[in-house]
Write an enzyme that holds these catalytic residues in place. Sequence first.
Site, PDB file in Angstrom:
ATOM      1  N   HIS A   1     -10.760   3.121  -1.110  1.00  7.07           N
ATOM      2  CA  HIS A   1     -10.900   2.480   0.196  1.00  7.07           C
ATOM      3  C   HIS A   1     -11.625   1.156  -0.020  1.00  7.07           C
ATOM      4  CE1 HIS A   1     -10.178   4.892   4.125  1.00  7.07           C
ATOM      5  NE2 HIS A   1      -9.117   4.872   3.364  1.00  7.07           N
TER       6      HIS A   1
ATOM      7  N   HIS B   1       0.819  -1.210   0.000  1.00  9.19           N
ATOM      8  CA  HIS B   1       0.000   0.000   0.000  1.00  9.19           C
ATOM      9  C   HIS B   1       0.853   1.261   0.000  1.00  9.19           C
ATOM     10  CE1 HIS B   1      -3.642   2.334   0.960  1.00  9.19           C
ATOM     11  NE2 HIS B   1      -2.888   3.014   1.805  1.00  9.19           N
TER      12      HIS B   1
ATOM     13  N   ASP C   1      -4.346   8.119 -11.986  1.00  5.86           N
ATOM     14  CA  ASP C   1      -4.800   6.762 -12.268  1.00  5.86           C
ATOM     15  C   ASP C   1      -4.858   5.926 -10.997  1.00  5.86           C
ATOM     16  OD1 ASP C   1      -1.690   6.700 -12.513  1.00  5.86           O
ATOM     17  OD2 ASP C   1      -2.274   4.602 -12.291  1.00  5.86           O
TER      18      ASP C   1
END
Length: 710
Positions: A84, A36, A470
Amino acid sequence: MRLSLSSQEMELVRKFLGREPKEEEWLVVDALWSEHCSYKSSKIFLRSFPSEGERVVMGIEDWQDAGALDVGDGWAVVLKLESHNHPSAIDPFNGAATGIGGIIRDIISKGARPIALLDMIRVGNLNNSRNRWLLKNIIAGIGFYGNSIGVPVVAGELAFDETYNDNPLVDVAGLGVVKKDKIVPSVVKEAGLKIVLVGLTGLDGLGGASFASRKLSGEDEIGAVQIADPFAGKIVLDVTLQIADKVEAIKDLGGGGLVVGITEMANGLGVEVELDKIPLRVKDLTPGEILVSETQERMVFAVKPERVKEVCEAFEYYEYPCAVIGEFTNDTSIRFLYKGKEVVNLPSSLLLNPPRYKWGVKKTKYSVYYEKPNINLEVAVKEILSYPDLVSKFWAYSQFDYEVGTSTVLKPGEADSGLISLPNGKLLAIKGDANPDLCAEDSYECGRYIVAEAYRNLATVGAKGIGVVDHLQFGDPKKPEVYYQFVEAVRGIAEASKYFGTPIVGGKVSFYNENKEGKPIKPTPLVVMAGLVQDKFLRPKITEGASIIMIGFTREEMGGSLLAKIFGNYGDVPKTRLNEELLSSELVIKAINDGKIIFAKDISKGGLVGALLPILVRGFGVSIDTNLIPSDTDDVISKLFSENGGRFIVLSEREDDINWLESQSRGIYVSKIGEVTREQYVMWLREGKKIDLTKEVNNYHRYLEEVTSD
């Protein structure tokens, strides 16, 4: 202690340090080396993206929270795209709401005022009660936060596919405005600056970055979901903008919490932080919990010592917690102390240089079926126009205050792009596009296609694209076929963005999007493109008797189309011909500027029939002569439902406008293929078909409201 680090990565850390890290240090490395935060499986390929251009003020730079584009007169727009997905699969209301909050804080971290939001949502089929629950709560969460904080949703997408049954995708884009010379960096350049933290730290969002970097395992991970507080978020927004010129750098505490925000902000310098000085929402948090908590509505500021007082006083005026928790140092050590005891001491060179991976690839075997299924024309028209992806999104948009802030020019859904006014008087169009059905067939062509489609969408309101952000959403990168799809999509997006001169100024990668059985989602790269209206903008208008004109050439390229999804694949996938895309888009913009057309719609999902739907649902009918459609095939089904790019439907009220379009076409096909009729909800086709679409139009207006009413 649940970590996303592999055993090999843990051994790398031990060898680098020459010792066994403490528990808190493992948490720090786990956060910063998470997929992440580190992009360890993607960064090698992301370097192919074009990130420079005459309008780029801030492009793809390490540790910057958002990109920025020059829009003239000393102004810049700040763009950011986030998701999310994992949190929304567990707690859809808070997952979606905190996604909005995070994107807003990314925008204000550049000193920019947020003026618009876009939401692109994908969930499973709505015949499933859990998917209906997810959708209702995702929309409610977006509305709750956006409405409370006063930022309008101006555009978006809403699509459905069983591939998202366990793993919805919730993408949010934000746009803000700031004077170019007032942009605030997210990294520091000098030691001695004080680290000022605002907001309370709690237990919510613990290990969120690690959570987002692995497969979903169930609802027991609810603690990794952050809790939204838009009223606190409004204070953070207003005060941050008030004091932005009094600080040296600003960083939102997002994925990875305090440790990631401060380490990235240091940008190679050292830090010393006293964890016991951090204001807590919950008593007796452990040092590890404080380090990786992702409690929302928190920001970190780098402040010169003499300005700390006025910064904190600005927040304390609203009784919002503000504390000096440490400072940036001349060495390269990231140090965290708790009650005088050192709990973390790690070199920034370790934390900011995770291992980079280039996983094995296996070319996806794309299936091409050249035998056309036996399809009844009337059934096909009705099935396409009833498909949930094409129905009205008013049910969702009505839950958003899309006109708050006075910058909204076109209501969401009114045209192919959102349109907002800027402080310098210019108009900016913005639109997000993805095509997972095409990507599942050919991710390279899909990458090119979605950039071209976004460019076309902007052209329909008179705007030319100037920049892109993007989001690349895939399954497990260690699976060779998944990684191949990712690599090919990046290649396609890079090529198209270079061709259109729309540099990529920011983005995100989200891996490990899979269902409970480990099956990956359809590859879902998404682009959001911003563009400036060149002269005039077009507010779509429809009149009886208007000529229906097709711009562009239709090809029998049915792979990945909505028709193929419903009735079975046949034909090759659309090949994106970038020159045709550019020329047809420029023709539409010129026609808008010269007042030659009253309506423009790009041809994409559902083909020509899908593009005619906005005319039908406004109470008109259409008459189409399929013989007049410029095409490489006589197959009526292909003419009506092909989704190959480079094409538009435009309406004109004067015959000589068609001649003008032909004279300006530069080799692009222009053909009048029909006209708008006064017979409501009826499609006349040359083949002698009169198709009554009353039921389909009613479904268009009512579907989402009815299906979510349980």
